[in-house]
Motif scaffolding. Structure first.
Motif, short mmCIF file in Angstrom:
data_model
loop_
_atom_site.label_atom_id
_atom_site.label_comp_id
_atom_site.label_asym_id
_atom_site.label_seq_id
_atom_site.Cartn_x
_atom_site.Cartn_y
_atom_site.Cartn_z
N MET A 192 2.77 0.63 -1.93
CA MET A 192 3.49 0.42 -0.68
C MET A 192 4.05 -1.00 -0.60
O MET A 192 5.09 -1.24 0.02
CB MET A 192 2.56 0.70 0.51
CG MET A 192 3.27 0.89 1.83
SD MET A 192 2.13 1.36 3.17
CE MET A 192 1.76 3.06 2.69
N GLU A 195 7.55 -1.31 -2.27
CA GLU A 195 8.60 -0.80 -1.41
C GLU A 195 8.85 -1.76 -0.25
O GLU A 195 10.00 -1.97 0.16
CB GLU A 195 8.23 0.59 -0.89
CG GLU A 195 9.28 1.23 -0.01
CD GLU A 195 10.61 1.44 -0.71
OE1 GLU A 195 11.64 1.43 0.00
OE2 GLU A 195 10.62 1.62 -1.94
N TYR A 196 7.78 -2.32 0.26
CA TYR A 196 7.88 -3.32 1.34
C TYR A 196 8.81 -4.46 0.91
O TYR A 196 9.72 -4.85 1.66
CB TYR A 196 6.47 -3.85 1.62
CG TYR A 196 6.27 -4.71 2.85
CD1 TYR A 196 6.95 -5.91 3.00
CD2 TYR A 196 5.35 -4.36 3.82
CE1 TYR A 196 6.74 -6.72 4.10
CE2 TYR A 196 5.13 -5.17 4.93
CZ TYR A 196 5.82 -6.35 5.06
OH TYR A 196 5.61 -7.16 6.15
N VAL A 217 1.65 0.00 7.79
CA VAL A 217 2.14 -0.55 6.53
C VAL A 217 1.55 -1.94 6.29
O VAL A 217 1.09 -2.26 5.18
CB VAL A 217 3.68 -0.61 6.54
CG1 VAL A 217 4.20 -1.40 5.33
CG2 VAL A 217 4.27 0.79 6.55
N CYS A 221 -0.51 -3.85 3.08
CA CYS A 221 0.24 -4.80 2.25
C CYS A 221 -0.09 -6.27 2.51
O CYS A 221 0.25 -7.12 1.68
CB CYS A 221 1.74 -4.58 2.46
SG CYS A 221 2.31 -2.94 1.96
#
Length: 237
Positions: A192, A195-196, A217, A221
């Motif tokens: 994740m 993608e962040y 999210v 992260c």
């Protein structure tokens, strides 16, 4: 329901974010952490908004520098932690942990997050799924401990972690690039996060803020939210 506008202040130096929030039902509005007068007034004039309030998260100058300007221009009332009244410019109304503050029909819950500074508060609008974190939580990192302890920061972050995953958070600075390298080092296998960072770079390249990001999210992260014990947090500080 809230209408939220992000205002970049002190661009290129401290990259502060102030926010103009408007209760759609009543038109009542507030500026959160006014850092620089000109960009705030420019947006208010463009939208024909006269802010009713100034909401401060904490007393630091880069979050209160324009309190008096905005207060004088619009006759806005300054709202902050009652325990920080002597350190917030133009202070009018005190709030504390657990209080509800009404902006028209929009309800803010006050969360004490003393750590970055003593008396730091978060402005949480549960119905609007919005959390304004000042200098407590940034994208992929957190604020430094100017006045508080690691124990206090751990307690503050636990309060944030206990909020629903679908809450969008709005930080007080654009510090994503600062947090990215450390996040990659600490969480190299978190899919994740990759993608962040892709989405963050796309936004920044267009001159847009990375925030808001959902807490769900961020919990995956941000190394400081991933830390599950006080000792783990201390190792990151």
């Amino acid at each position: 329901m809230l209408e939220i506008h992000t205002i970049l202040c002190r661009a290129g130096t401290m990259d502060n974010y102030s926010y103009l929030i408007i209760d759609k039902a009543t038109g009542k509005s507030a500026i959160i952490d006014p850092s620089e007068t000109t960009p705030i007034v420019t947006l208010c004039e463009e939208l024909k908004i006269k802010p009713d309030y100034i909401f401060n998260t904490h007393h630091h100058f880069d979050h209160t520098d324009s309190n008096l300007d905005i207060k004088e221009r619009y006759q806005a009332q300054v709202v902050g932690n009652v325990n920080d009244a002597s350190r917030i410019r133009g202070f009018d109304i005190g709030v504390k942990e657990g209080d509800i503050f009404l902006l028209g029909e929009s309800k803010a819950e006050i969360i004490d997050a003393s750590a970055h500074t003593q008396g730091h508060i978060l402005w949480y609008f549960p119905q609007d799924k919005a959390l304004f974190t000042g200098d407590t939580l940034f994208n992929l990192c957190i604020g430094g401990l100017f006045e508080g302890s690691a124990e206090e920061m751990y307690a503050a972050l636990e309060k944030i972690k206990n909020l629903p995953d679908d809450i969008n958070f709005y930080p007080g600075h654009e510090y994503t690039r600062y947090g990215a390298a450390d996040a990659l080092k600490k969480l190299p296998d978190e899919p994740m996060l990759k993608e962040y960072l892709i989405q963050a770079q796309q936004k920044l390249s267009q001159g847009l803020p990375v925030a808001p990001v959902t807490l769900g999210v961020e919990k995956k992260c941000n190394p400081y939210l991933v830390a599950s014990t006080l000792n783990e947090l201390k190792n990151l500080l």
